[in-house]
Scaffold this active site. Structure first.
Site, PDB file in Angstrom:
ATOM      1  N   TYR A   1       0.811  -1.218   0.000  1.00 21.66           N
ATOM      2  CA  TYR A   1       0.000   0.000   0.000  1.00 21.66           C
ATOM      3  C   TYR A   1       0.853   1.281   0.000  1.00 21.66           C
ATOM      4  CZ  TYR A   1      -3.101   3.515   2.265  1.00 21.66           C
ATOM      5  OH  TYR A   1      -3.798   4.635   2.600  1.00 21.66           O
TER       6      TYR A   1
ATOM      7  N   ASP B   1      -2.925  -5.756   8.793  1.00 24.23           N
ATOM      8  CA  ASP B   1      -3.894  -4.747   8.375  1.00 24.23           C
ATOM      9  C   ASP B   1      -4.980  -5.495   7.600  1.00 24.23           C
ATOM     10  OD1 ASP B   1      -5.298  -2.822   6.960  1.00 24.23           O
ATOM     11  OD2 ASP B   1      -3.548  -1.553   6.617  1.00 24.23           O
TER      12      ASP B   1
ATOM     13  N   ILE C   1      -7.962  -4.517   6.688  1.00 22.11           N
ATOM     14  CA  ILE C   1      -8.965  -3.540   6.247  1.00 22.11           C
ATOM     15  C   ILE C   1      -9.836  -4.062   5.091  1.00 22.11           C
ATOM     16  CG2 ILE C   1      -7.291  -2.382   4.731  1.00 22.11           C
ATOM     17  CD1 ILE C   1      -8.650   0.281   5.352  1.00 22.11           C
TER      18      ILE C   1
ATOM     19  N   LYS D   1     -13.320   0.235   3.791  1.00 18.83           N
ATOM     20  CA  LYS D   1     -13.397  -0.610   2.602  1.00 18.83           C
ATOM     21  C   LYS D   1     -14.562  -1.597   2.702  1.00 18.83           C
ATOM     22  CE  LYS D   1      -9.509   1.409   1.700  1.00 18.83           C
ATOM     23  NZ  LYS D   1      -9.353   2.441   0.685  1.00 18.83           N
TER      24      LYS D   1
HETATM   25  C1  LIG Z   1      -3.934  -1.505   3.234  1.00 18.30           C
HETATM   26  C2  LIG Z   1      -4.553  -0.210   3.659  1.00 18.30           C
HETATM   27  N1  LIG Z   1      -4.404   0.210   4.915  1.00 18.30           N
HETATM   28  C3  LIG Z   1      -4.926   1.365   5.330  1.00 18.30           C
HETATM   29  C4  LIG Z   1      -5.647   2.190   4.491  1.00 18.30           C
HETATM   30  C5  LIG Z   1      -6.217   3.479   5.021  1.00 18.30           C
HETATM   31  O1  LIG Z   1      -7.603   3.327   5.251  1.00 18.30           O
HETATM   32  P1  LIG Z   1      -8.502   4.344   6.066  1.00 18.30           P
HETATM   33  O2  LIG Z   1      -9.383   5.044   5.083  1.00 18.30           O
HETATM   34  O3  LIG Z   1      -9.335   3.506   7.006  1.00 18.30           O
HETATM   35  O4  LIG Z   1      -7.627   5.282   6.799  1.00 18.30           O
HETATM   36  C6  LIG Z   1      -5.842   1.795   3.176  1.00 18.30           C
HETATM   37  C7  LIG Z   1      -6.580   2.660   2.246  1.00 18.30           C
HETATM   38  O5  LIG Z   1      -6.511   2.478   1.094  1.00 18.30           O
HETATM   39  C8  LIG Z   1      -5.287   0.563   2.750  1.00 18.30           C
HETATM   40  O6  LIG Z   1      -5.430   0.153   1.501  1.00 18.30           O
END
Ligand SMILES: Cc1ncc(COP(=O)(O)O)c(C=O)c1O
Ligand SMILES: Cc1ncc(COP(=O)(O)O)c(C=O)c1O
Lengths: 490, 490
Positions: B152, B237, B239, B275
């Site tokens: 990322y 992570d 997410i 997400k």
């Molecule tokens: C792997 C990953 N971690 C963290 C984030 C940040 O997300 P947030 O909108 O919850 O801050 C993203 C956003 O694209 C992501 O892809």
């Protein structure tokens, strides 16, 4: 905090140091309240929370507005068609209408003597996040900021914990009504320099937490000159701007520098809706910097603490309703004034005075006559009596780094009128009891310092219900079990 | 960025360094989109945003729920009596019902094979804030975290900018389907050690951004063994957990350590609703640590990024509606699967392949056959063609620190079906045009690597509309004017 040996080596210095500031009487007071909260019927002998700078006096106005403006929310039939666009909105610049609303509010609170540029509004997670953001922009670990004392107990954590900055108190004196003098600034600055500490700026809360006073123009000009002369920053935390309820009016630093010949790159404002509107839960913090680079940097950092777009959307509508805002601000100061008057006059009647003030959600109560001796230890002993026996969670001056023992901050806008009366009655009883202990009767009509002081000795029965020993409360390193409730320090 | 000399000395190292990561092609792509955004009728030749990992496919379900649950909002007639209590709520623990709802969601997304404890849910400003918070808890400035690449693009800023940490990529290879191998981990670890870098842990996104793949159990077990052997941390992570739309299913690290003999103090999860639910604007981030000290420390840090209590209140009701959540998750994966299929099959038809994937809001497109040479320079040249000529903002693999040039991340869930068709049509045209340039005709029926590669030389007419020179794009220090819109990098 105690860590396992593995954790002490596994975790960061930040995680294992004490700079989060929670091992302090300030937080102990919270715990005492949390374990036994006052309720008029369920727990009439519980602790009354007077350590919380909340503004609860005008929610009727807000709620009325909410009902009249269903389209201001994305969660109503009138607003739901905007749900998607708002839920996915995460522009670091924040919603234009929101920024415009905040800028208008800031202008209005400053008496419309300055116009705030919506494009300079950078959002952050409360003034807590905004203050930390500014520090990350301005100073490196080991650098220091001067802070006139007494100052907001949360500054230590907010400004220094994760940034690695140090705070250098600038002692202000009651003999001077706690005014910030150039001499005191110079002294603190020079002392820091002699210790090889790199001073990067001064931060002041105006109006002051805990004093409840506003800075006068002359003091502000002298602050600006000082930072100009040293080529360091001035951060003004104006979170209590609209809580000013009588003259002198609140003057924003933005107004001062308007007609001063100074380097505007040094001037930064922190703002929030936690106090002026009474929305600490919404986490709306603002950085307003006159320095473009700081503004751009803070905006990048806002990724760590953007305001919920749902909340931005609601507040955009509310803050742009000028009639509502005007009425709210007028009514809010009226109610604050009334409450402040009721409280301070009530205390005066039992002989307790406080620093003359006209802003904030608290006043600065003078308990010096009741101290056994003029030390922080004696202050904390008295505080323990107040919290455990009188059952009022007021905050001792030492948690605000006050250089003179015996002052206490009393919050007055987080409760209803009945609770104010109960609190006043408790104080009255406490004072009378002290007099009785001295005189064996109630005949004494005026405050008798010396005798009263003696009556609050540690052998007094007033001391026997303490939860913790004063020694425990004094040590910043003593192991305190994790608080079951860690609420924002306000 | 250029600073005045005074500012360079006045501001912090953080403010004046480049670790915010915005001077990169990734952000340039954003700017190209922002200055010329596609619209089906108003601007049909504009840039289509495919660099945005947004989940827009299920808002109809959310909006229906909103209308059916007016009491879930404090801004309706049904909910306004709770406005005051919620507006003043700023307990660091967050609303109990909100934590319960999030814990249930996490459990459900993990196939209900693990139960998440609501008391371990710590809130933060998005996964952005959660990731930074965890790093502040675990490592000191100068320490490093290993990160399997490609990773990322936001990690550099989120994990390292203000904490002072370094990221050490662990190169994963296409020949291995970008799997994370123990050998690669050991190699990166040892290399760091030789350079005297203190490695404090490994962070992985599972499912992966940008790959769109989930970690298999074996890889996860090997990651846990690795961190155990080294006594360092593992941050997962998660997410994109619920964006998994076909087998293999998503497996949370919480499930893995359940039946492993390992030190749970080393394991930490980051989560977010940006997400899985599609609410990036609401800034809901979660730290879930199995280490009590980290949990307590993160909770103190949540003061810098608490979730708006208005948003907590809404989501508490939504996430505790189990029927709704179940239906939403099912429907969401169904729609993601369909979209993913349409997109990747459409590309396959013009001869463009991508990494097999089953999760995320993007896929990993293989453009290696189109590179003039296997270098990052060539990748960025191709990218410039795609963005300026084909007018698609896809993201080059180099912004994800991919060790092999020629891969591009394509987001597919932030647009409607029509836009997908336009995007596919543009790619088709682009590919055909390339073939024509090679053959002077359309008779070539299959993808002709070598020739096609030649056709995209810098003298090709496809190159003449670039906004910026490749050199400009390559240099991390080149002066780029401030972006008018700095949107969260996703
Ligand atoms: C792997 C990953 N971690 C963290 C984030 C940040 O997300 P947030 O909108 O919850 O801050 C993203 C956003 O694209 C992501 O892809
Ligand atoms: C002077 C001062 N600054 C900042 C804060 C933090 O406010 P917020 O709730 O906006 O983070 C407070 C809260 O009491 C305060 O008194």
């Amino acid at each position: 905090m105690e860590f396992t040996r593995n954790n002490r080596q596994l975790l960061s210095k930040i995680a294992t140091n004490d700079r989060h500031g929670e091992n302090s009487p300030y937080f102990d007071g919270w715990k005492a309240y949390d374990s036994n909260p006052y309720h008029p019927t369920h727990n009439p002998r519980g602790v009354i929370q007077m350590g919380l700078a909340e503004n609860q006096l005008c929610f009727d106005l807000i709620e009325k507005w909410i009902l009249e403006n269903p389209d201001a929310s994305i969660c109503t039939a009138e607003g739901v068609d905007k749900f998607k666009d708002i839920a996915i909105f995460q522009d670091y610049h924040a919603l234009k209408e929101f920024r415009e609303g905040v800028a208008k509010l800031m202008g209005r609170v400053g008496g419309n003597r300055v116009t705030f540029d919506p494009n300079r509004i950078v959002t952050s997670g409360g003034a807590t996040g905004a203050n930390e953001t500014v520090m990350f922009c301005l100073a490196d670990p080991g650098d220091a900021f001067l802070v006139p004392s007494p100052y907001y107990a949360g500054f230590a954590r907010d400004l220094g914990w994760r940034t690695g900055l140090d705070l250098v108190p600038v002692d202000c004196k009651s003999s001077d009504n706690f005014r910030i003098t150039r001499a005191a600034l110079e002294e603190a600055y020079e002392k820091a320099q002699r210790s090889n500490i790199n001073v990067k700026g001064v931060i002041v809360a105006n109006p002051s937490n805990p004093l409840g006073t506003v800075l006068d123009k002359e003091t502000m000009r002298s602050l600006v000159s000082f930072v100009n002369d040293k080529n360091i920053h001035l951060v003004c935390d104006e979170i209590y701007a609209a809580t000013t309820f009588s003259s002198p009016r609140f003057v924003s630093i933005a107004e001062i520098i308007q007609d001063m010949d100074c380097n505007r790159d040094l001037i930064h404002i922190v703002y929030s809706l936690s106090k002026d509107m009474g929305f600490p839960g919404f986490r709306v913090g603002i950085v307003y910097s006159f320095n473009d680079d700081v503004m751009n940097c803070a905006r990048k950092m806002s990724s760590f603490g953007l305001v919920s777009s749902q909340t931005q959307f609601l507040l955009a509508a509310m803050l742009n309703d000028e009639e509502f805002v005007g009425n709210f601000l007028r009514e809010s100061s009226k109610r604050l004034a009334k409450r402040h008057h009721a409280f301070t006059k009530g205390l005066e009647r039992v002989g307790i005075s406080s620093l003359k003030s006209n802003a904030g959600l608290f006043f600065w109560m003078d308990m010096r006559p009741l101290l056994k001796e003029q030390t922080v230890k004696a202050e904390l002993e008295l505080w323990r009596v107040i919290i455990n026996k009188v059952k009022l969670n007021v905050s001792p001056g030492s948690s605000f780094q006050c250089s003179e023992p015996g002052w206490f901050r009393v919050c007055f806008a987080n409760m209803d009128d009945q609770t104010v009366q109960v609190a006043l009655e408790r104080i009255r009883e406490f004072v009378l009891q002290g007099k009785e202990e001295v005189d064996g009767s109630e005949k004494s009509k005026h405050w008798r310092k010396q005798n009263l002081r003696l009556s609050f000795s540690s052998s007094s029965r007033l001391y026997d219900e303490g939860l913790m020993s004063p020694a425990h409360m004094m040590s910043p390193h003593s192991p305190i079990p994790h608080s079951p409730l860690v609420r924002a320090r306000t």
